[in-house]
Structures are given as structure tokens and as C-alpha cells.
Motif scaffolding. Structure first.
Motif, mmCIF file in Angstrom:
data_model
loop_
_atom_site.group_PDB
_atom_site.id
_atom_site.type_symbol
_atom_site.label_atom_id
_atom_site.label_comp_id
_atom_site.label_asym_id
_atom_site.label_seq_id
_atom_site.Cartn_x
_atom_site.Cartn_y
_atom_site.Cartn_z
ATOM 1 N N ASP A 305 0.821 -1.216 0.000
ATOM 2 C CA ASP A 305 0.000 0.000 0.000
ATOM 3 C C ASP A 305 0.850 1.259 0.000
ATOM 4 O OD1 ASP A 305 -2.239 -1.589 0.076
ATOM 5 O OD2 ASP A 305 -2.460 -1.477 2.250
ATOM 6 N N ALA A 306 2.102 1.153 0.482
ATOM 7 C CA ALA A 306 2.971 2.325 0.532
ATOM 8 C C ALA A 306 3.753 2.529 -0.756
ATOM 9 C CB ALA A 306 3.954 2.180 1.703
ATOM 10 N N CYS A 307 3.640 1.577 -1.669
ATOM 11 C CA CYS A 307 4.414 1.653 -2.909
ATOM 12 C C CYS A 307 3.650 2.397 -4.000
ATOM 13 C CB CYS A 307 4.749 0.254 -3.413
ATOM 14 S SG CYS A 307 5.815 -0.673 -2.289
ATOM 15 N N PRO A 308 4.340 3.193 -4.812
ATOM 16 C CA PRO A 308 3.685 3.830 -5.955
ATOM 17 C C PRO A 308 3.097 2.782 -6.885
ATOM 18 C CG PRO A 308 5.845 4.802 -5.541
ATOM 19 C CD PRO A 308 5.750 3.583 -4.676
ATOM 20 N N GLU A 309 2.031 3.152 -7.571
ATOM 21 C CA GLU A 309 1.315 2.186 -8.393
ATOM 22 C C GLU A 309 2.121 1.704 -9.597
ATOM 23 O OE1 GLU A 309 0.416 6.328 -9.743
ATOM 24 O OE2 GLU A 309 0.446 5.261 -7.815
ATOM 25 N N TYR A 310 3.175 2.408 -9.948
ATOM 26 C CA TYR A 310 3.941 2.009 -11.126
ATOM 27 C C TYR A 310 4.952 0.896 -10.835
ATOM 28 C CZ TYR A 310 7.150 5.470 -9.042
ATOM 29 O OH TYR A 310 7.927 6.186 -8.184
ATOM 30 N N ILE A 311 5.096 0.478 -9.581
ATOM 31 C CA ILE A 311 6.021 -0.612 -9.267
ATOM 32 C C ILE A 311 5.328 -1.944 -9.540
ATOM 33 C CG2 ILE A 311 7.404 -1.718 -7.476
ATOM 34 C CD1 ILE A 311 7.603 0.925 -6.055
ATOM 35 N N LEU A 430 18.825 13.164 16.516
ATOM 36 C CA LEU A 430 18.058 13.524 15.315
ATOM 37 C C LEU A 430 17.477 12.266 14.705
ATOM 38 C CD1 LEU A 430 17.425 15.903 13.259
ATOM 39 C CD2 LEU A 430 19.357 15.005 11.931
ATOM 40 N N VAL A 431 16.195 12.320 14.370
ATOM 41 C CA VAL A 431 15.516 11.213 13.698
ATOM 42 C C VAL A 431 15.116 11.678 12.298
ATOM 43 C CG1 VAL A 431 13.505 9.681 13.715
ATOM 44 C CG2 VAL A 431 14.641 10.249 15.862
ATOM 45 N N TRP A 432 15.350 10.825 11.302
ATOM 46 C CA TRP A 432 14.899 11.150 9.949
ATOM 47 C C TRP A 432 14.067 10.000 9.396
ATOM 48 C CZ3 TRP A 432 16.037 8.406 5.450
ATOM 49 C CH2 TRP A 432 17.053 7.450 5.542
ATOM 50 N N LEU A 433 13.296 10.288 8.382
ATOM 51 C CA LEU A 433 12.481 9.269 7.718
ATOM 52 C C LEU A 433 12.265 9.668 6.272
ATOM 53 C CD1 LEU A 433 9.318 10.441 7.261
ATOM 54 C CD2 LEU A 433 9.325 10.233 9.745
ATOM 55 N N GLY A 434 11.892 8.700 5.476
ATOM 56 C CA GLY A 434 11.499 8.956 4.104
ATOM 57 C C GLY A 434 10.097 8.437 3.865
ATOM 58 N N THR A 435 9.296 9.210 3.187
ATOM 59 C CA THR A 435 7.944 8.774 2.840
ATOM 60 C C THR A 435 7.640 9.250 1.426
ATOM 61 O OG1 THR A 435 5.620 8.729 3.551
ATOM 62 C CG2 THR A 435 6.774 10.815 3.798
ATOM 63 N N SER A 436 6.825 8.505 0.706
ATOM 64 C CA SER A 436 6.602 8.766 -0.716
ATOM 65 C C SER A 436 6.194 10.214 -0.977
ATOM 66 C CB SER A 436 5.519 7.830 -1.256
ATOM 67 O OG SER A 436 5.183 8.153 -2.595
ATOM 68 N N THR A 437 6.746 10.761 -2.041
ATOM 69 C CA THR A 437 6.383 12.134 -2.424
ATOM 70 C C THR A 437 4.893 12.252 -2.707
ATOM 71 O OG1 THR A 437 6.963 11.602 -4.720
ATOM 72 C CG2 THR A 437 8.667 12.651 -3.364
ATOM 73 N N ARG A 438 4.237 11.131 -3.010
ATOM 74 C CA ARG A 438 2.808 11.152 -3.336
ATOM 75 C C ARG A 438 1.916 10.958 -2.116
ATOM 76 N NH1 ARG A 438 2.032 8.038 -9.113
ATOM 77 N NH2 ARG A 438 3.826 8.944 -10.185
ATOM 78 N N ASN A 439 2.513 10.561 -1.006
ATOM 79 C CA ASN A 439 1.710 10.243 0.182
ATOM 80 C C ASN A 439 1.541 11.493 1.047
ATOM 81 O OD1 ASN A 439 0.395 9.131 2.369
ATOM 82 N ND2 ASN A 439 1.688 7.295 2.441
ATOM 83 N N LYS A 440 0.648 12.357 0.628
ATOM 84 C CA LYS A 440 0.427 13.612 1.355
ATOM 85 C C LYS A 440 -0.154 13.365 2.745
ATOM 86 C CE LYS A 440 1.779 15.878 -2.286
ATOM 87 N NZ LYS A 440 3.140 16.464 -2.313
ATOM 88 N N ARG A 441 -0.954 12.308 2.867
ATOM 89 C CA ARG A 441 -1.574 12.014 4.170
ATOM 90 C C ARG A 441 -0.494 11.682 5.199
ATOM 91 N NH1 ARG A 441 -2.889 7.355 6.521
ATOM 92 N NH2 ARG A 441 -2.403 6.190 4.641
ATOM 93 N N ALA A 442 0.482 10.853 4.799
ATOM 94 C CA ALA A 442 1.557 10.506 5.728
ATOM 95 C C ALA A 442 2.410 11.728 6.066
ATOM 96 C CB ALA A 442 2.426 9.409 5.133
#
Length: 484
Positions: A305-311, A430-442
Motif C-alpha cells: 500500500d505504501a508503494c507507488p502504483e507504477y512498481i 536527530l531522527v529522519w524518515l522517508g515517505t513517498s512524495t505522493r503520500n500527502k496524508r503521511a
């Protein structure tokens, strides 16, 4: 309203002459009559009790004496009302229960008094209260009047026993009378209080001086931002209720809870699954060996569900098979540099060992080398946009996933909050994370948790390149997870 109280200790009820209740009986909306039960006795000793039929300890109050007293008081006319109220059918124009009296018998074996019962009784015009003593009033008294069509309410004020019903009668009268129009100076006082329509306990209250013995209220209360103050008080009410009266939380209507309410509930160990009739208890704790299979199963279900649809689906499946297996989670569990949290449903409030299904998990990976100079397995390369000063400890919030039924429940925010507290406890700066550029809700959810946009990164899922926004949050070690 008229309230008649029958007792063998009339002086006990003199407290009703004080404060707001006393004022309400002086030209106000309330009439109170106190009656000595012995008035209805006929023997020289004014006897009101006798030994129990069938034997046993103590004495029982006689039904014949009570019968005469209640016959007289229950047949008394209700108090006169102003013409305009009589025309409207009740106090304040609301629906009236009529002038039929209600017989109230305080007893530890009765139903527990609640605010809803008090609100109902406040709509009546005539209450008659029978204060028992010794082992109580002969049970046939309540049975007799109920069989004659009188509404009989046997009420308890808690799970304990008193010497008589007078103290309980005082409690019941005050709970009911304060709801009558005109008794309280500010009618809003009954709106935002414990056991009101919200179903929550009241939030903590403060007054001046602002600083007292080193203690201060939350700074938001001094901000002048009324929306922020309302939110703070609502969160405090939720927290207090969850800690002190979890039974009230379990009865909340999900329709009355917004997203901020749900996040506040999740932080206190309660979630509202999609379609649930009420909040459900949940525990967030460090993972154990017995959790690993369930965590891996949840990871396999939620990662797509977290992956872009093009994968392509096969690329996603390969990634899961390589990186989200029980073996990978077991390796993290064995590595103190990787705090692994799990959220599990509880079968009952407080039943921490009666655990239900895994509802979510989170993984925090510290950027710390072991004795062989190796980083933790699964640690992503730190993006260039994440800058650290010499000596700072950096951690990646690598995973925060919840069951689809938990979306909107606030559980993800609670997992993030727990992970940040663990970061502080582990000395992370310091804590960092990455989340999909398309996942505005996250992205919005992480901003609410104190993260700020730092840049972007690219990473691969199989042969497919994906793009994330990178967000960071500083940690104040002294407060273990609070924003620096």
C-alpha cells in the motif's frame, strides 16, 4: 420540584440548608421536606425496627411503619408551578414526567447512581426518599409500591456500605437539584464537567497564581488561542478518563470522535477500528519472539500500500521476501540498536497478557556501528539533506505500519510517539524518515508529530527507482522524545 425525605435522624439532613441547595429552597425552584419516621409509629417506644425473619445479624426496619409514612407522602400533591410552566408541560418548557412521585430508596444493593439517572430525576416534580438504617428496610416495601404502579428506584452511590441512607440521600439530592434551572449561577457549569454529554471526565482546571510551588499549567492555556485551548482540554479529558475510568472510554460513540480525538485515545492505549461500535484497548510495547511471525505477516500485507502504483507486483514481492521476513525482524529484535515496537489488541481493558492480533509495528534504526564496525542490518544510507553535527547520534524511523482497519484510528501517531520517546532514551539527537512524495496524508501526519521537510531521496524497490520526501525531527535527550 419537591423532595420529601423520611429518616429517623432529621438533623442529619440539615446540610441541605447550606450553599446552593439551601438557596434554591428559599424562593427558588426546590421544596424540601424532612420527616421523622417515628411520627408514624404507635407504640410507647416509637419502634421502627425488629429482628430479621429467618434469623441473622442486625435489625430490619418495619414495613408497617414505612407503609403509613409513604402512603401519606406519595399521595401528596406535587408542588405548584407558575402558570406559564404549567402551560408548557414542565420546567423550562421541556417534556414533563407528570406529577407522579418517584420513590427513591438509597441502598448498597441498588443500581449505581449515574449522571444519566440524575438528569432523568431532575425532570420529575416529586421525589420521596426513604432512608433506611440497620440492615435496611423490609424488602416488601419496595415490592408493594412497585406493584401499585409507583416508580421505585433503589439507588447505590458506590460499592461500599454506610450506616444509613441519609448520606446517600444528600448525595442524590445534590446531584439532582444542581441540574434544576436557576440552582447554579452559571448554567454552563453543567456542560463541561465530568460524566456530561461528552462521556469524559473533566479536564484539570487551574487558577492564579500561574506558578505555584514550582508547578505551572500547560503554556497553551496562557496563549489566548481558544482553539488550541479547547484542543488541549479535550486531550487532557481523554487522557484523564483513560487513566482513571477506562470503562467510560469503552462506551464512547465513535461518531463523536474526530481525528484528533482518535490520536489522543491511541496515545492512551485505545483505538477505533473501522466499523467498530466503540474504542478498543491496545498495548504498544517492545516486540517479543512470539510476535515476529505476525509482524512479518502484517508487513507483507501493508508494504504494497505504501508503494507507488507504477512498481510491478513481482518487484514488490521480491522486496518483501528479501527485507520483511520473520528472520529480518528476528535480527532486529536481537539488536539493541533497533528498537522494534508492536501494537496488539487487548481482549479486555487492562488484560495485557490476553493479547489479540497485531495491529501495527514500528522500527527505529540507530546509526551506530558495532564492535566490528558494522551498522545495523537494514539501515538505509543517510540522505545528503540530513545534516548532523559531529558527535550527534542519528536514527532512521524506518517502519511505521498499521493494519488497514486502523487507518484513521490514531494508532500510527501513537507508534510514532512511542518511537520518538525510545529515541530519546537511546541518546538519539536527530531522527529522519522517508515517505513517498505522493503520500500527502503521511506527510501531514509526520508534520503533526514534529517532523519538518528536509529534502528528497531516491531508492530502489527491485529495479524500480522511487522518490521520497525526507523529514527530520530533533530530539531533546533530557525529555526523552520532546521537541528540542
Amino acid at each position: 420540584m419537591r423532595i420529601d425525605v423520611v429518616t429517623i435522624f432529621p438533623d442529619y439532613l440539615r446540610a441541605l440548608e447550606l450553599s446552593l441547595i439551601g438557596r434554591a429552597t428559599t424562593g427558588g425552584p426546590l421544596e424540601i421536606g424532612i420527616h421523622d419516621l417515628r411520627k408514624w409509629t404507635h407504640d410507647r417506644h416509637r419502634t421502627v425496627d425488629d429482628t430479621p425473619i429467618g434469623g441473622g445479624a442486625g435489625m430490619v426496619m418495619k414495613p408497617d411503619v414505612w407503609g403509613e409514612a409513604l402512603d401519606e407522602l406519595l399521595s401528596a400533591p406535587p408542588p405548584a408551578r407558575p402558570d406559564h410552566e404549567a402551560d408548557q408541560g414542565g420546567q423550562g418548557g421541556g417534556p414533563s414526567q407528570g406529577g407522579a412521585p418517584v420513590l427513591i430508596i438509597p441502598t448498597p444493593s441498588g443500581e449505581v447512581l449515574t449522571q444519566r439517572i440524575a438528569e432523568d430525576l431532575a425532570t420529575r416534580e416529586h421525589l420521596v426518599m426513604a432512608c433506611g438504617r440497620y440492615e435496611g428496610i423490609d424488602a416488601r416495601v419496595a415490592e408493594h409500591y412497585a406493584s401499585r404502579g409507583v416508580e421505585v428506584r433503589e439507588l447505590s452511590i458506590g460499592d461500599y456500605v454506610l450506616n444509613g441512607g441519609e448520606a446517600a440521600a444528600l448525595v442524590i439530592i445534590e446531584a439532582v437539584a444542581r441540574l434544576l434551572p436557576g440552582v447554579l449561577g452559571n448554567p454552563d457549569s453543567v456542560v463541561e464537567e465530568s460524566h456530561g454529554a461528552s462521556g469524559l471526565l473533566e479536564y484539570p482546571v487551574h487558577t492564579r497564581p500561574v506558578s505555584w510551588r514550582g508547578l505551572e499549567p500547560d503554556p497553551a492555556l496562557l496563549s489566548g488561542d481558544h482553539g488550541r485551548i479547547r484542543r488541549l482540554r479535550r486531550d487532557q479529558a481523554i487522557a484523564r478518563t483513560a487513566q482513571r475510568r477506562p470503562d467510560l472510554i469503552s462506551r464512547l460513540d465513535p461518531a463523536s470522535l474526530d481525528s484528533a480525538d482518535r490520536a489522543a485515545l491511541a496515545a492512551q492505549g485505545w483505538v477505533v477500528p473501522a466499523g467498530a461500535a466503540s474504542p478498543q484497548p491496545v498495548v504498544i510495547r517492545p516486540a517479543r519472539v512470539g510476535d515476529l511471525e505476525s509482524i512479518a505477516d502484517l508487513a507483507a500485507r501493508t508494504f504494497p500500500d505504501a508503494c507507488p502504483e507504477y512498481i510491478p507486483a513481482e518487484q514488490i514481492a521480491e522486496h518483501i521476501a528479501a527485507n520483511l521476513t520473520p528472520q529480518r525482524f528476528a535480527a532486529w529484535l536481537a539488536d539493541e540498536r533497533v528498537p522494534l515496537l508492536v501494537a496488539r489488541a487487548l481482549q479486555a481493558p487492562g488484560g495485557a497478557e490476553e493479547q489479540g492480533p497485531v495491529l501495527g509495528y514500528s522500527t527505529l534504526i540507530l546509526e551506530v556501528l558495532d564492535e566490528a564496525g558494522e551498522p545495523p542490518i537494514g539501515l538505509d544510507a543517510r540522505p545528503e539533506c540530513v545534516q548532523a553535527a559531529p558527535g550527534q547520534v542519528i536514527a532512521e524511523l524506518s517502519k511505521v505500519y498499521t493494519d488497514p482497519a486502523m487507518r484513521g484510528s490514531g494508532l500510527a501517531a501513537a507508534l510514532v510517539g512511542h518511537s520518538l520517546r525510545l529515541a530519546g532514551e537511546h541518546g538519539v539527537d536527530l531522527v529522519w524518515l522517508g515517505t513517498s512524495t505522493r503520500n500527502k496524508r503521511a506527510q501531514k501526519a509526520y508534520r503533526r508529530a514534529g517532523f519538518a521537510l528536509a529534502g528528497e531521496r531516491s531508492y530502489g524497490v527491485g529495479a524500480v527507482i522511487c522518490h521520497d520526501v525526507v523529514m527530520t525531527r530533533t530530539i531533546n535527550r533530557s525529555t526523552a522524545g520532546e521537541t528540542a
